[in-house]
Design an enzyme around this catalytic site. Structure first.
Site, PDB file in Angstrom:
ATOM      1  N   PHE A  81       0.816  -1.222   0.000  1.00  0.00           N
ATOM      2  CA  PHE A  81       0.000   0.000   0.000  1.00  0.00           C
ATOM      3  C   PHE A  81       0.846   1.268   0.000  1.00  0.00           C
ATOM      4  CE2 PHE A  81      -2.763  -3.055   2.244  1.00  0.00           C
ATOM      5  CZ  PHE A  81      -3.892  -2.954   1.462  1.00  0.00           C
ATOM      6  N   SER A 124      -5.563   1.530  -9.157  1.00  0.00           N
ATOM      7  CA  SER A 124      -6.663   2.478  -9.014  1.00  0.00           C
ATOM      8  C   SER A 124      -7.487   2.548 -10.294  1.00  0.00           C
ATOM      9  CB  SER A 124      -6.059   3.852  -8.714  1.00  0.00           C
ATOM     10  OG  SER A 124      -7.018   4.863  -8.827  1.00  0.00           O
ATOM     11  N   THR A 126      -8.284   5.068 -11.542  1.00  0.00           N
ATOM     12  CA  THR A 126      -7.769   6.241 -12.239  1.00  0.00           C
ATOM     13  C   THR A 126      -7.030   5.841 -13.526  1.00  0.00           C
ATOM     14  OG1 THR A 126      -6.624   8.334 -11.866  1.00  0.00           O
ATOM     15  CG2 THR A 126      -5.554   6.429 -10.964  1.00  0.00           C
ATOM     16  N   TYR A 149       0.222  11.209 -10.289  1.00  0.00           N
ATOM     17  CA  TYR A 149      -0.223  10.118  -9.415  1.00  0.00           C
ATOM     18  C   TYR A 149      -0.797   8.966 -10.249  1.00  0.00           C
ATOM     19  CZ  TYR A 149      -3.190   7.242  -6.508  1.00  0.00           C
ATOM     20  OH  TYR A 149      -3.785   6.147  -5.929  1.00  0.00           O
ATOM     21  N   LYS A 153       0.489   4.763 -11.042  1.00  0.00           N
ATOM     22  CA  LYS A 153      -0.261   3.497 -10.925  1.00  0.00           C
ATOM     23  C   LYS A 153      -0.164   2.713 -12.245  1.00  0.00           C
ATOM     24  CE  LYS A 153      -1.340   3.936  -6.696  1.00  0.00           C
ATOM     25  NZ  LYS A 153      -0.690   3.088  -5.692  1.00  0.00           N
TER      26      LYS A 153
HETATM   27  P1  NAD Z   1      -2.776   6.207   3.136  1.00  0.00           P
HETATM   28  O1  NAD Z   1      -1.958   7.419   2.876  1.00  0.00           O
HETATM   29  O2  NAD Z   1      -3.775   6.256   4.226  1.00  0.00           O
HETATM   30  O3  NAD Z   1      -1.819   4.953   3.405  1.00  0.00           O
HETATM   31  C1  NAD Z   1      -0.533   4.841   2.864  1.00  0.00           C
HETATM   32  C2  NAD Z   1       0.407   4.530   4.012  1.00  0.00           C
HETATM   33  O4  NAD Z   1       1.731   4.365   3.488  1.00  0.00           O
HETATM   34  C3  NAD Z   1       0.476   5.644   5.054  1.00  0.00           C
HETATM   35  O5  NAD Z   1       0.323   5.100   6.341  1.00  0.00           O
HETATM   36  C4  NAD Z   1       1.872   6.250   4.862  1.00  0.00           C
HETATM   37  O6  NAD Z   1       2.410   6.722   6.087  1.00  0.00           O
HETATM   38  C5  NAD Z   1       2.642   5.066   4.297  1.00  0.00           C
HETATM   39  N1  NAD Z   1       3.774   5.435   3.426  1.00  0.00           N
HETATM   40  C6  NAD Z   1       3.776   6.330   2.396  1.00  0.00           C
HETATM   41  N2  NAD Z   1       5.008   6.395   1.842  1.00  0.00           N
HETATM   42  C7  NAD Z   1       5.783   5.513   2.512  1.00  0.00           C
HETATM   43  C8  NAD Z   1       7.143   5.132   2.425  1.00  0.00           C
HETATM   44  N3  NAD Z   1       7.965   5.699   1.533  1.00  0.00           N
HETATM   45  N4  NAD Z   1       7.623   4.193   3.272  1.00  0.00           N
HETATM   46  C9  NAD Z   1       6.819   3.620   4.186  1.00  0.00           C
HETATM   47  N5  NAD Z   1       5.521   3.953   4.337  1.00  0.00           N
HETATM   48  C10 NAD Z   1       5.015   4.891   3.512  1.00  0.00           C
HETATM   49  O7  NAD Z   1      -3.471   5.807   1.745  1.00  0.00           O
HETATM   50  P2  NAD Z   1      -4.628   4.756   1.457  1.00  0.00           P
HETATM   51  O8  NAD Z   1      -5.850   5.500   1.095  1.00  0.00           O
HETATM   52  O9  NAD Z   1      -4.678   3.736   2.518  1.00  0.00           O
HETATM   53  O10 NAD Z   1      -4.062   4.132   0.114  1.00  0.00           O
HETATM   54  C11 NAD Z   1      -3.287   2.953   0.112  1.00  0.00           C
HETATM   55  C12 NAD Z   1      -2.889   2.607  -1.309  1.00  0.00           C
HETATM   56  O11 NAD Z   1      -4.054   2.476  -2.104  1.00  0.00           O
HETATM   57  C13 NAD Z   1      -2.030   3.653  -1.998  1.00  0.00           C
HETATM   58  O12 NAD Z   1      -1.093   2.963  -2.806  1.00  0.00           O
HETATM   59  C14 NAD Z   1      -3.009   4.406  -2.853  1.00  0.00           C
HETATM   60  O13 NAD Z   1      -2.400   4.979  -3.976  1.00  0.00           O
HETATM   61  C15 NAD Z   1      -3.955   3.294  -3.253  1.00  0.00           C
HETATM   62  N6  NAD Z   1      -5.301   3.761  -3.613  1.00  0.00           N
HETATM   63  C16 NAD Z   1      -6.003   4.522  -2.739  1.00  0.00           C
HETATM   64  C17 NAD Z   1      -7.278   4.977  -3.075  1.00  0.00           C
HETATM   65  C18 NAD Z   1      -8.055   5.866  -2.146  1.00  0.00           C
HETATM   66  O14 NAD Z   1      -8.957   6.550  -2.632  1.00  0.00           O
HETATM   67  N7  NAD Z   1      -7.777   5.906  -0.859  1.00  0.00           N
HETATM   68  C19 NAD Z   1      -7.833   4.601  -4.312  1.00  0.00           C
HETATM   69  C20 NAD Z   1      -7.086   3.795  -5.177  1.00  0.00           C
HETATM   70  C21 NAD Z   1      -5.814   3.382  -4.814  1.00  0.00           C
HETATM   71  C1  WQD Z   2     -15.630  12.083  -6.064  1.00  0.00           C
HETATM   72  C2  WQD Z   2     -16.659  12.970  -6.734  1.00  0.00           C
HETATM   73  C3  WQD Z   2     -15.783  15.106  -7.414  1.00  0.00           C
HETATM   74  C4  WQD Z   2     -14.887  16.625  -3.449  1.00  0.00           C
HETATM   75  C5  WQD Z   2      -9.925  10.203  -6.430  1.00  0.00           C
HETATM   76  C6  WQD Z   2      -8.637   9.997  -7.174  1.00  0.00           C
HETATM   77  C7  WQD Z   2      -8.573   8.601  -7.723  1.00  0.00           C
HETATM   78  C8  WQD Z   2      -8.796   7.565  -6.623  1.00  0.00           C
HETATM   79  C9  WQD Z   2     -10.048   7.853  -5.860  1.00  0.00           C
HETATM   80  C10 WQD Z   2      -6.650   6.962  -5.704  1.00  0.00           C
HETATM   81  C11 WQD Z   2     -16.113  13.706  -7.950  1.00  0.00           C
HETATM   82  C12 WQD Z   2     -16.835  15.282  -6.349  1.00  0.00           C
HETATM   83  C13 WQD Z   2     -15.296  15.840  -4.509  1.00  0.00           C
HETATM   84  C14 WQD Z   2     -15.627  17.802  -3.143  1.00  0.00           C
HETATM   85  C15 WQD Z   2     -17.139  17.272  -4.942  1.00  0.00           C
HETATM   86  N1  WQD Z   2      -7.750   7.596  -5.649  1.00  0.00           N
HETATM   87  N2  WQD Z   2     -16.400  16.152  -5.233  1.00  0.00           N
HETATM   88  N3  WQD Z   2     -16.739  18.061  -3.891  1.00  0.00           N
HETATM   89  O1  WQD Z   2     -11.955  12.212  -7.971  1.00  0.00           O
HETATM   90  O2  WQD Z   2     -13.290  10.061  -8.089  1.00  0.00           O
HETATM   91  O3  WQD Z   2     -10.985   9.990  -7.325  1.00  0.00           O
HETATM   92  O4  WQD Z   2     -10.020   9.213  -5.396  1.00  0.00           O
HETATM   93  O5  WQD Z   2      -6.253   6.232  -6.553  1.00  0.00           O
HETATM   94  O6  WQD Z   2      -7.309   8.447  -8.291  1.00  0.00           O
HETATM   95  O7  WQD Z   2      -8.578  10.916  -8.257  1.00  0.00           O
HETATM   96  O8  WQD Z   2     -12.698  11.006  -5.854  1.00  0.00           O
HETATM   97  O9  WQD Z   2     -13.659  11.731  -3.713  1.00  0.00           O
HETATM   98  O10 WQD Z   2     -12.164  13.328  -4.973  1.00  0.00           O
HETATM   99  O11 WQD Z   2     -14.434  12.820  -5.855  1.00  0.00           O
HETATM  100  O12 WQD Z   2     -18.140  17.576  -5.593  1.00  0.00           O
HETATM  101  O13 WQD Z   2     -15.296  18.546  -2.238  1.00  0.00           O
HETATM  102  O14 WQD Z   2     -17.030  14.011  -5.796  1.00  0.00           O
HETATM  103  O15 WQD Z   2     -15.881  16.116  -8.379  1.00  0.00           O
HETATM  104  O16 WQD Z   2     -17.166  13.799  -8.879  1.00  0.00           O
HETATM  105  P1  WQD Z   2     -12.280  10.899  -7.409  1.00  0.00           P
HETATM  106  P2  WQD Z   2     -13.189  12.253  -5.012  1.00  0.00           P
END
Ligand code: NAD
Ligand code: WQD
Length: 339
Positions: A81, A124, A126, A149, A153
């Site tokens: 993660f 993701s 994305t 970002y 991915k």
């Molecule tokens: P998060 O920031 O809560 O968790 C990531 C953790 O990794 C944190 O605890 C941070 O301290 C740690 N970290 C970051 N860089 C590090 C490093 N260099 N060495 C050691 N630890 C490190 O994020 P999350 O929402 O739990 O996301 C986890 C993964 O899922 C990420 O790879 C993120 O890109 C991916 N992801 C998240 C979402 C989302 O919307 N939350 C969506 C799609 C993908």
């Molecule tokens: C959701 C919807 C906004 C905030 C992001 C990353 C994506 C993935 C998931 C990691 C959109 C709208 C949002 C606000 C709003 N993460 N919005 N007011 O953009 O789908 O995706 O998180 O991989 O890579 O880009 O998520 O929660 O930011 O937005 O109207 O204050 O809510 O425009 O339609 P998003 P989000």
């Protein structure tokens, strides 16, 4: 079985650690605490009754990571993660993102490529950008990334695919998450955004609790049923279960190829207005919001085709949108009480 969880004190990682421990796995966490707090370790322990091993390591430091793998040579699975995840920040600081999300992945693979190891990678939705066909399947074309970002991915998946081609003992699955929301039912772990949240649901809960004045809804002139953008919001506890299902597929040597990709979403798209209405119903709070311009880089619509995960991983999401939002709200109230 020993499983390493990098970033295991983060939002999604902490929920996966709980799920792994509940399924009987022994967990080792690496985290550099850059986007979380050490308290999460106590909170995980208080949910499961088992304290996972924790090492504060920054995986960008190649030598530290190498020394870690020398100390722990019986790891059978890794869920990776650790990464930086703020889309806007990645536009302003691209090198920070390429270093943390790409270099560190390369270092991790260098340490494990010759071992019999199962790897789950956090990808993701994305990577799809605005898909031509919805719900989006895993075979949909990958569009040029909208942000550094998103690019990390796409590159991360390619790096793992290329490595798996030449290292048959390495087995990997990339999970493409849609929009994770919600918190553990105990409300002991959840999302802890640092500063002003960029994502919709934490912005909603912080507005409802009075920390933010007003939610801005980014655009109501999209070609959707109510004009606001559509996303697939998946409860983090369901997402955690998908990780354990994917890991168990690899550990039990059920995978047909040594690199596979699965979407993890509910399969249902919700508009921003539908999320607001569901939140108001779940919380009983009327939300202060206003419509503003579209946000640059946002896609109109994204929701997952989930047949592959359902059929092959035997995984099904269980939480409704309203239940997920209720859990986000419960978590927000507890976080604010503590502050
Ligand atoms: P998060 O920031 O809560 O968790 C990531 C953790 O990794 C944190 O605890 C941070 O301290 C740690 N970290 C970051 N860089 C590090 C490093 N260099 N060495 C050691 N630890 C490190 O994020 P999350 O929402 O739990 O996301 C986890 C993964 O899922 C990420 O790879 C993120 O890109 C991916 N992801 C998240 C979402 C989302 O919307 N939350 C969506 C799609 C993908
Ligand atoms: C959701 C919807 C906004 C905030 C992001 C990353 C994506 C993935 C998931 C990691 C959109 C709208 C949002 C606000 C709003 N993460 N919005 N007011 O953009 O789908 O995706 O998180 O991989 O890579 O880009 O998520 O929660 O930011 O937005 O109207 O204050 O809510 O425009 O339609 P998003 P989000």
């Amino acid at each position: 079985m020993k499983i390493l969880v990098t970033g295991g004190l983060g939002y999604i990682g902490s929920h996966v650690v709980v799920e792994l421990q509940e399924k009987g796995y022994e967990v080792i966490i690496i985290d550099n605490l850059s986007n979380t707090s050490i308290d999460v370790l106590d909170n995980i322990t208080s949910i499961t009754g088992i304290r996972p091993t924790f090492e504060k390591i920054d995986i960008r430091y190649k030598e530290e990571l190498h020394a870690f793998f020398k100390r722990h040579n019986s790891i059978e699975g890794i869920i990776h993660f650790a990464a930086s995840k703020a889309v806007g920040e990645s536009v302003n600081s691209p090198l920070l993102y390429y270093e943390n999300n790409v270099n560190a992945l390369v270092y991790l693979l260098q340490n494990i490529q010759n071992n019999d190891i199962s790897l789950i990678f956090s990808s993701s939705c994305t990577v799809y950008g605005q898909a031509e066909q919805l719900p989006v399947t895993e075979n949909a074309p990958i569009k040029p990334a909208e942000s550094p970002y998103g690019n990390t991915k796409q590159i991360g998946e390619e790096i793992i695919r290329d490595t798996c081609k030449v290292k048959p003992n390495l087995k990997a699955i990339a999970l493409r998450y849609f929009n994770p929301i919600g918190a553990h039912q105990s409300a002991k772990i959840g999302e802890l955004p640092i500063g002003v949240p960029q994502n919709l649901v934490p912005y909603i809960t912080q507005t409802a609790i009075g920390l933010r004045k007003q939610l801005s809804v980014y655009g109501n002139d999209y070609p959707t049923r109510d004009g606001t953008a559509i996303r697939d919001y998946i409860h983090v506890a369901d997402l955690a279960k998908a990780h354990v299902a994917a890991l168990s597929r690899l550990l039990n040597r059920k995978a047909k190829e040594n690199f596979e990709i699965f979407n993890v979403g509910t399969g249902t798209g919700s508009t921003v207005m539908e999320v607001i209405t569901a939140f108001e119903k779940a919380s009983g709070v009327s939300l202060n919001y206003r419509i503003v311009d579209r946000r640059a880089g946002d896609v109109v619509e994204a929701y997952a085709q989930t047949d592959k995960a359902r059929n092959i991983l035997g995984w099904t999401p269980t939480y409704s949108l309203e239940e997920s939002l209720a859990s986000s709200w419960k978590w927000e109230k507890i976080v604010r009480e503590k502050k």
